[in-house]
Design a protein around this motif. Structure first.
Motif, PDB file in Angstrom:
ATOM      1  N   PRO A 183       0.807  -1.221   0.000  1.00 31.41           N
ATOM      2  CA  PRO A 183       0.000   0.000   0.000  1.00 31.41           C
ATOM      3  C   PRO A 183       0.840   1.272   0.000  1.00 31.41           C
ATOM      4  O   PRO A 183       0.466   2.241  -0.635  1.00 31.41           O
ATOM      5  CB  PRO A 183      -0.817  -0.102   1.269  1.00 31.41           C
ATOM      6  N   LEU A 236      -7.965   6.452   4.057  1.00 36.64           N
ATOM      7  CA  LEU A 236      -6.979   5.596   3.399  1.00 36.64           C
ATOM      8  C   LEU A 236      -7.650   4.507   2.577  1.00 36.64           C
ATOM      9  O   LEU A 236      -7.186   4.177   1.477  1.00 36.64           O
ATOM     10  CB  LEU A 236      -6.040   4.971   4.427  1.00 36.64           C
ATOM     11  N   PHE A 251       0.707   4.591  -2.680  1.00 35.77           N
ATOM     12  CA  PHE A 251       0.586   5.983  -2.276  1.00 35.77           C
ATOM     13  C   PHE A 251       1.828   6.785  -2.654  1.00 35.77           C
ATOM     14  O   PHE A 251       1.735   7.951  -3.017  1.00 35.77           O
ATOM     15  CB  PHE A 251       0.341   6.093  -0.764  1.00 35.77           C
ATOM     16  N   TYR A 279      -6.923   4.430  -1.494  1.00 36.90           N
ATOM     17  CA  TYR A 279      -6.124   3.346  -2.073  1.00 36.90           C
ATOM     18  C   TYR A 279      -6.557   2.998  -3.500  1.00 36.90           C
ATOM     19  O   TYR A 279      -5.729   2.995  -4.414  1.00 36.90           O
ATOM     20  CB  TYR A 279      -6.147   2.125  -1.161  1.00 36.90           C
TER      21      TYR A 279
END
Length: 73
Positions: free
Chosen positions: A1, A48, A5, A52
């Motif tokens: 992840p 978040l 980002f 994502y």
């Protein structure tokens, strides 16, 4: 992840401010209460989870059509 980002960090930066503004307005309009630290963490995790797939989509878009705008955003 973190790699997702990190690849589109400026997109994440700009978009998360927009989404936080929407979340703040909805929270105040619907619930009329302020959140504490636990509520802040819930909002942060929710942000978040929403960001994502958006960042993954933008990364794929950036790879498909590289141009001057997507290179820096």
């Amino acid at each position: 992840p973190l790699a997702v980002f990190g690849r589109v960090s400026f997109f994440f930066y700009v978009t998360h401010f927009f989404l936080l503004g929407i979340a703040r307005g909805l929270t105040r309009a619907l619930f009329q209460w302020q959140t504490g630290l636990a509520g802040t963490f819930v909002v942060w995790l929710g942000l978040l989870l929403v960001m994502y797939p958006l960042c993954g989509w933008y990364w794929r878009r950036k790879l498909e059509r590289p141009n001057l705008i997507t290179r820096y955003l």
